[in-house]
Design a protein around this motif. Structure first.
Motif, PDB file in Angstrom:
ATOM      1  N   GLY A   1       0.819  -1.193   0.000  1.00 40.52           N
ATOM      2  CA  GLY A   1       0.000   0.000   0.000  1.00 40.52           C
ATOM      3  C   GLY A   1       0.860   1.253   0.000  1.00 40.52           C
ATOM      4  N   ARG A   2       0.199   2.392  -0.114  1.00 42.60           N
ATOM      5  CA  ARG A   2       0.908   3.673  -0.098  1.00 42.60           C
ATOM      6  C   ARG A   2       1.620   3.836   1.241  1.00 42.60           C
ATOM      7  NH1 ARG A   2      -1.195   7.561  -3.704  1.00 42.60           N
ATOM      8  NH2 ARG A   2      -2.078   6.467  -5.502  1.00 42.60           N
ATOM      9  N   GLY A   3       2.893   4.193   1.188  1.00 45.17           N
ATOM     10  CA  GLY A   3       3.644   4.425   2.418  1.00 45.17           C
ATOM     11  C   GLY A   3       4.042   3.178   3.166  1.00 45.17           C
ATOM     12  N   ALA A   4       3.991   2.016   2.507  1.00 48.81           N
ATOM     13  CA  ALA A   4       4.316   0.758   3.190  1.00 48.81           C
ATOM     14  C   ALA A   4       5.814   0.517   3.327  1.00 48.81           C
ATOM     15  CB  ALA A   4       3.665  -0.417   2.464  1.00 48.81           C
ATOM     16  N   GLY A   5       6.642   1.416   2.784  1.00 45.56           N
ATOM     17  CA  GLY A   5       8.092   1.257   2.901  1.00 45.56           C
ATOM     18  C   GLY A   5       8.729   0.581   1.704  1.00 45.56           C
ATOM     19  N   LYS A   6       8.059   0.631   0.539  1.00 44.19           N
ATOM     20  CA  LYS A   6       8.583  -0.023  -0.657  1.00 44.19           C
ATOM     21  C   LYS A   6       9.843   0.667  -1.171  1.00 44.19           C
ATOM     22  CE  LYS A   6       4.793   0.629  -2.990  1.00 44.19           C
ATOM     23  NZ  LYS A   6       3.990   1.342  -1.982  1.00 44.19           N
ATOM     24  N   THR A   7       9.822   1.996  -1.215  1.00 43.77           N
ATOM     25  CA  THR A   7      10.976   2.736  -1.742  1.00 43.77           C
ATOM     26  C   THR A   7      12.211   2.490  -0.892  1.00 43.77           C
ATOM     27  OG1 THR A   7       9.509   4.450  -2.620  1.00 43.77           O
ATOM     28  CG2 THR A   7      11.830   5.023  -2.384  1.00 43.77           C
ATOM     29  N   ARG A   8      12.050   2.526   0.416  1.00 39.35           N
ATOM     30  CA  ARG A   8      13.195   2.274   1.303  1.00 39.35           C
ATOM     31  C   ARG A   8      13.753   0.869   1.051  1.00 39.35           C
ATOM     32  NH1 ARG A   8      15.216   3.888   6.431  1.00 39.35           N
ATOM     33  NH2 ARG A   8      17.260   2.857   6.562  1.00 39.35           N
ATOM     34  N   ALA A   9      12.881  -0.098   0.878  1.00 33.38           N
ATOM     35  CA  ALA A   9      13.333  -1.463   0.635  1.00 33.38           C
ATOM     36  C   ALA A   9      14.116  -1.552  -0.671  1.00 33.38           C
ATOM     37  CB  ALA A   9      12.137  -2.411   0.602  1.00 33.38           C
ATOM     38  N   GLY A  10      13.643  -0.867  -1.712  1.00 32.40           N
ATOM     39  CA  GLY A  10      14.350  -0.879  -2.988  1.00 32.40           C
ATOM     40  C   GLY A  10      15.714  -0.227  -2.887  1.00 32.40           C
ATOM     41  N   ALA A  11      15.781   0.925  -2.215  1.00 32.34           N
ATOM     42  CA  ALA A  11      17.051   1.630  -2.062  1.00 32.34           C
ATOM     43  C   ALA A  11      18.051   0.801  -1.266  1.00 32.34           C
ATOM     44  CB  ALA A  11      16.811   2.976  -1.392  1.00 32.34           C
ATOM     45  N   GLU A  12      17.590   0.173  -0.201  1.00 31.64           N
ATOM     46  CA  GLU A  12      18.486  -0.630   0.628  1.00 31.64           C
ATOM     47  C   GLU A  12      18.951  -1.886  -0.110  1.00 31.64           C
ATOM     48  OE1 GLU A  12      19.855   0.154   3.327  1.00 31.64           O
ATOM     49  OE2 GLU A  12      18.635   1.662   4.344  1.00 31.64           O
ATOM     50  N   TRP A  13      18.091  -2.431  -0.979  1.00 34.16           N
ATOM     51  CA  TRP A  13      18.515  -3.595  -1.761  1.00 34.16           C
ATOM     52  C   TRP A  13      19.636  -3.216  -2.721  1.00 34.16           C
ATOM     53  CZ3 TRP A  13      18.434  -4.924  -7.008  1.00 34.16           C
ATOM     54  CH2 TRP A  13      18.736  -6.264  -7.280  1.00 34.16           C
ATOM     55  N   VAL A  14      19.521  -2.039  -3.340  1.00 34.22           N
ATOM     56  CA  VAL A  14      20.594  -1.571  -4.226  1.00 34.22           C
ATOM     57  C   VAL A  14      21.886  -1.425  -3.434  1.00 34.22           C
ATOM     58  CG1 VAL A  14      21.406   0.359  -5.638  1.00 34.22           C
ATOM     59  CG2 VAL A  14      19.049  -0.449  -5.870  1.00 34.22           C
ATOM     60  N   ARG A  15      21.801  -0.817  -2.247  1.00 29.50           N
ATOM     61  CA  ARG A  15      22.986  -0.705  -1.384  1.00 29.50           C
ATOM     62  C   ARG A  15      23.611  -2.077  -1.129  1.00 29.50           C
ATOM     63  NH1 ARG A  15      22.505   1.330   4.281  1.00 29.50           N
ATOM     64  NH2 ARG A  15      24.679   0.648   4.195  1.00 29.50           N
ATOM     65  N   ALA A  16      22.774  -3.036  -0.780  1.00 25.36           N
ATOM     66  CA  ALA A  16      23.275  -4.373  -0.449  1.00 25.36           C
ATOM     67  C   ALA A  16      23.961  -5.028  -1.641  1.00 25.36           C
ATOM     68  CB  ALA A  16      22.126  -5.248   0.040  1.00 25.36           C
ATOM     69  N   GLN A  17      23.525  -4.662  -2.869  1.00 23.37           N
ATOM     70  CA  GLN A  17      24.129  -5.246  -4.054  1.00 23.37           C
ATOM     71  C   GLN A  17      25.477  -4.621  -4.392  1.00 23.37           C
ATOM     72  OE1 GLN A  17      22.450  -8.034  -5.485  1.00 23.37           O
ATOM     73  NE2 GLN A  17      21.479  -7.542  -3.532  1.00 23.37           N
ATOM     74  N   VAL A  18      25.604  -3.317  -4.234  1.00 25.51           N
ATOM     75  CA  VAL A  18      26.820  -2.629  -4.706  1.00 25.51           C
ATOM     76  C   VAL A  18      27.885  -2.490  -3.629  1.00 25.51           C
ATOM     77  CG1 VAL A  18      25.490  -1.360  -6.423  1.00 25.51           C
ATOM     78  CG2 VAL A  18      25.955  -0.295  -4.215  1.00 25.51           C
ATOM     79  N   GLU A  19      27.516  -2.528  -2.356  1.00 23.53           N
ATOM     80  CA  GLU A  19      28.502  -2.306  -1.293  1.00 23.53           C
ATOM     81  C   GLU A  19      29.210  -3.601  -0.909  1.00 23.53           C
ATOM     82  OE1 GLU A  19      26.672  -0.446   2.049  1.00 23.53           O
ATOM     83  OE2 GLU A  19      26.088   1.353   0.934  1.00 23.53           O
ATOM     84  N   GLY A  20      30.504  -3.463  -0.580  1.00 22.76           N
ATOM     85  CA  GLY A  20      31.265  -4.580  -0.061  1.00 22.76           C
ATOM     86  C   GLY A  20      31.410  -4.458   1.442  1.00 22.76           C
ATOM     87  N   ALA A  21      32.258  -5.310   2.023  1.00 22.98           N
ATOM     88  CA  ALA A  21      32.440  -5.285   3.473  1.00 22.98           C
ATOM     89  C   ALA A  21      33.051  -3.976   3.947  1.00 22.98           C
ATOM     90  CB  ALA A  21      33.311  -6.463   3.899  1.00 22.98           C
ATOM     91  N   ARG A  22      33.945  -3.406   3.119  1.00 29.05           N
ATOM     92  CA  ARG A  22      34.559  -2.126   3.429  1.00 29.05           C
ATOM     93  C   ARG A  22      34.235  -1.140   2.316  1.00 29.05           C
ATOM     94  NH1 ARG A  22      40.481  -4.550   4.378  1.00 29.05           N
ATOM     95  NH2 ARG A  22      39.754  -5.565   2.456  1.00 29.05           N
ATOM     96  N   PRO A  23      34.380   0.170   2.563  1.00 30.37           N
ATOM     97  CA  PRO A  23      33.927   1.167   1.582  1.00 30.37           C
ATOM     98  C   PRO A  23      34.451   0.971   0.168  1.00 30.37           C
ATOM     99  CG  PRO A  23      34.429   2.244   3.651  1.00 30.37           C
ATOM    100  CD  PRO A  23      34.849   0.809   3.817  1.00 30.37           C
ATOM    101  N   LEU A  24      35.690   0.496  -0.001  1.00 34.59           N
ATOM    102  CA  LEU A  24      36.253   0.357  -1.337  1.00 34.59           C
ATOM    103  C   LEU A  24      36.153  -1.060  -1.891  1.00 34.59           C
ATOM    104  CD1 LEU A  24      39.432   2.621  -1.012  1.00 34.59           C
ATOM    105  CD2 LEU A  24      37.159   3.217  -1.862  1.00 34.59           C
ATOM    106  N   ASP A  25      35.598  -1.974  -1.090  1.00 36.18           N
ATOM    107  CA  ASP A  25      35.427  -3.352  -1.566  1.00 36.18           C
ATOM    108  C   ASP A  25      34.264  -3.433  -2.545  1.00 36.18           C
ATOM    109  OD1 ASP A  25      37.501  -4.066   0.061  1.00 36.18           O
ATOM    110  OD2 ASP A  25      36.250  -5.061   1.575  1.00 36.18           O
ATOM    111  N   HIS A  26      34.390  -4.316  -3.524  1.00 41.13           N
ATOM    112  CA  HIS A  26      33.326  -4.518  -4.497  1.00 41.13           C
ATOM    113  C   HIS A  26      32.178  -5.320  -3.887  1.00 41.13           C
ATOM    114  CE1 HIS A  26      36.284  -4.023  -8.100  1.00 41.13           C
ATOM    115  NE2 HIS A  26      36.074  -2.901  -7.429  1.00 41.13           N
ATOM    116  N   GLY A  27      30.981  -5.035  -4.342  1.00 38.97           N
ATOM    117  CA  GLY A  27      29.820  -5.831  -3.966  1.00 38.97           C
ATOM    118  C   GLY A  27      29.521  -6.859  -5.037  1.00 38.97           C
ATOM    119  N   VAL A  28      28.332  -7.457  -4.994  1.00 37.75           N
ATOM    120  CA  VAL A  28      27.980  -8.467  -5.986  1.00 37.75           C
ATOM    121  C   VAL A  28      27.554  -7.835  -7.299  1.00 37.75           C
ATOM    122  CG1 VAL A  28      27.324 -10.170  -4.242  1.00 37.75           C
ATOM    123  CG2 VAL A  28      25.600  -8.595  -5.135  1.00 37.75           C
ATOM    124  N   ALA A  29      27.218  -6.554  -7.292  1.00 35.94           N
ATOM    125  CA  ALA A  29      26.795  -5.860  -8.510  1.00 35.94           C
ATOM    126  C   ALA A  29      27.679  -4.643  -8.748  1.00 35.94           C
ATOM    127  CB  ALA A  29      25.337  -5.441  -8.413  1.00 35.94           C
TER     128      ALA A  29
END
Length: 447
Positions: free
Chosen positions: A58-86
């Motif tokens: 529904g509206r305001g259910a937190g979908k955008t936050r979930a999408g943004a955090e998923w992108v973070r989880a894909q591109v970030e590595g363990a440390r700031p300069l480490d590569h992620g899976v994407a």
């Protein structure tokens, strides 16, 4: 398994204090950026192998936050300069402006969710985000599907797919571009709408789905907003879609539509001329039986038939009921609404239908009706009453309205039998269709 956010919501202040005191200073500083700790269950990626993750809410259910955090989880590595899976991500929305203002710069967008040491840089001229580790996210508009012809990605975030005007074409182009890495994946965040591309994605075996109503995220929403939308839309078909996050399907060529049903909402007048309860009994009464459709309808039938108005008062349908059970449910509905007649189809049960009803109440005003035409032929005159604005709905009729939106000129486009619609048709035929036909019939005067 309970999420950390669910545990925090139910923990006592003493438990929370004890937990926080046990964390190191570094962990405390990192805690605001650990989405897995704060996320609601529907915001976390499902386990297992999948290609597309659809977050439908529904509206305001937190979908955008979930999408943004998923992108973070894909591109970030363990440390700031480490590569992620994407390394190359597509951010696709209805327009470039909406991608930029919601998915990138929005209050729940990527920049707002990123910690300072992993904050990507926005390159406005190239319409892209660049992370410290070299990962790149480029933005695309669904209005220009051809712009996705050529680039390639190993991850994608698609926002509000259900409202794209060129949804199917843009989605297809993205699928051809999602070809890098060992396991390219995508997340779709959308409020559900009855569009073919979304329904096709959900039917794909490689798709996983999480759903949540607006209420799931109420801790982060204004109380006044929730009160307003509840008061205005709760119990309506539009509310089920926009607040509950339910995909409401309509068959092609349906006799009733969501827009038409929303337009017929109206309060029930204090005085009704007649009220009937209509029943469409199942052939048998066991766990595998069809539902027993029971619908209560009232009408104001003063003046000419063109002035008559009907009001659907309740859907009292029961499932897997024995004959005695559905008979009691129908009689109870009559008592609740002060109905003056019980109408029941007897094609399947014959005299046994009336016999069952009279075992519950021997004096109930009862009329047996037989179907001499098919379901669609019986439903079309009733659908015409809706088109004329002469039938009105209250709230909490979701299951009935779902069946109505799957009735077409070719028949019922759904599973099982449309027992709720059948009962509705019998009720409105009793109250509106047949009396109007008699009213218009010329009287033969004797000489």
């Amino acid at each position: 398994m309970k999420s950390a956010s669910a545990w925090l919501a139910s923990a006592t202040p003493e438990m929370v204090d004890e937990f926080l005191e046990g964390l190191s200073d570094e962990t405390l500083m990192a805690l605001p950026w650990l989405f897995e700790f704060w996320a609601l269950p529907h915001q976390l990626p499902p386990e297992g192998v999948w290609k597309s993750w659809v977050i439908m809410g529904g509206r305001g259910a937190g979908k955008t936050r979930a999408g943004a955090e998923w992108v973070r989880a894909q591109v970030e590595g363990a440390r700031p300069l480490d590569h992620g899976v994407a390394r190359r991500v597509a951010l696709v929305g209805e327009t470039v402006d909406q991608v930029r203002e919601v998915m990138v710069f929005g209050a729940s967008g990527i920049l707002a969710c990123s910690p300072p040491d992993r904050m990507p840089v926005w390159e406005a001229g190239r319409k892209r985000l660049v992370w410290p580790n070299g990962a790149v996210a480029e933005i695309y508009s669904a209005h220009s599907p051809e712009s996705l012809r050529g680039p390639q990605f190993d991850a994608a975030w698609v926002d509000e797919l259900a409202k794209w005007t060129k949804a199917e074409e843009a989605w297809d182009m993205l699928q051809f571009a999602l070809r890098l890495g060992d396991n390219p994946r995508q997340v779709v965040t959308t409020t559900p709408k009855n569009v073919g591309v979304l329904k096709a994605i959900l039917k794909n075996p490689s798709t996983v789905l999480t759903q949540a109503p607006t209420e799931a995220n109420k801790a982060y929403l204004a109380a006044s907003f929730l009160e307003e939308v509840r008061a205005r839309y709760a119990g309506t078909r539009l509310g089920r879609q926009e607040l509950d996050g339910v995909l409401l399907e309509e068959a092609e060529g349906a006799l009733w539509t969501t827009a038409g049903l929303e337009a017929c909402r109206a309060p029930v007048p204090e005085k009704l001329s007649r009220i009937v309860v209509a029943v469409d009994p199942p052939v048998t009464g066991h766990a595998g039986s069809d539902e027993c459709g029971i619908v209560v309808v009232g009408a104001v039938t003063e003046g000419a038939p063109s002035e008559w108005r009907a009001f659907v008062l309740e859907d009292a349908t029961v499932s897997a009921a024995s004959p005695a059970d559905w008979a009691r449910a129908a009689i109870s509905a009559m008592e609740r609404h002060g109905a003056d007649r019980l109408v029941a189809e007897v094609n399947q049960g014959g005299d046994l239908v009336e016999s069952v009803v009279r075992q519950v109440d021997p004096l109930v005003p009862f009329r047996a009706v037989r179907a001499s035409r098919g379901k669609t032929a019986r439903a079309e005159p009733v659908a015409a009453l809706y088109e004329q604005g002469r039938v009105h709905h209250g709230r909490d009729l979701g299951a009935l309205e779902d069946q109505m939106c799957r009735m077409t000129a070719r028949g019922y486009d759904g599973k099982g039998s449309p027992d709720r619609v059948d009962a509705l048709v019998w009720a409105l035929t009793e109250l509106m269709v047949e009396p109007a036909a008699k009213w218009r019939r010329p009287q033969v005067r004797s000489l």
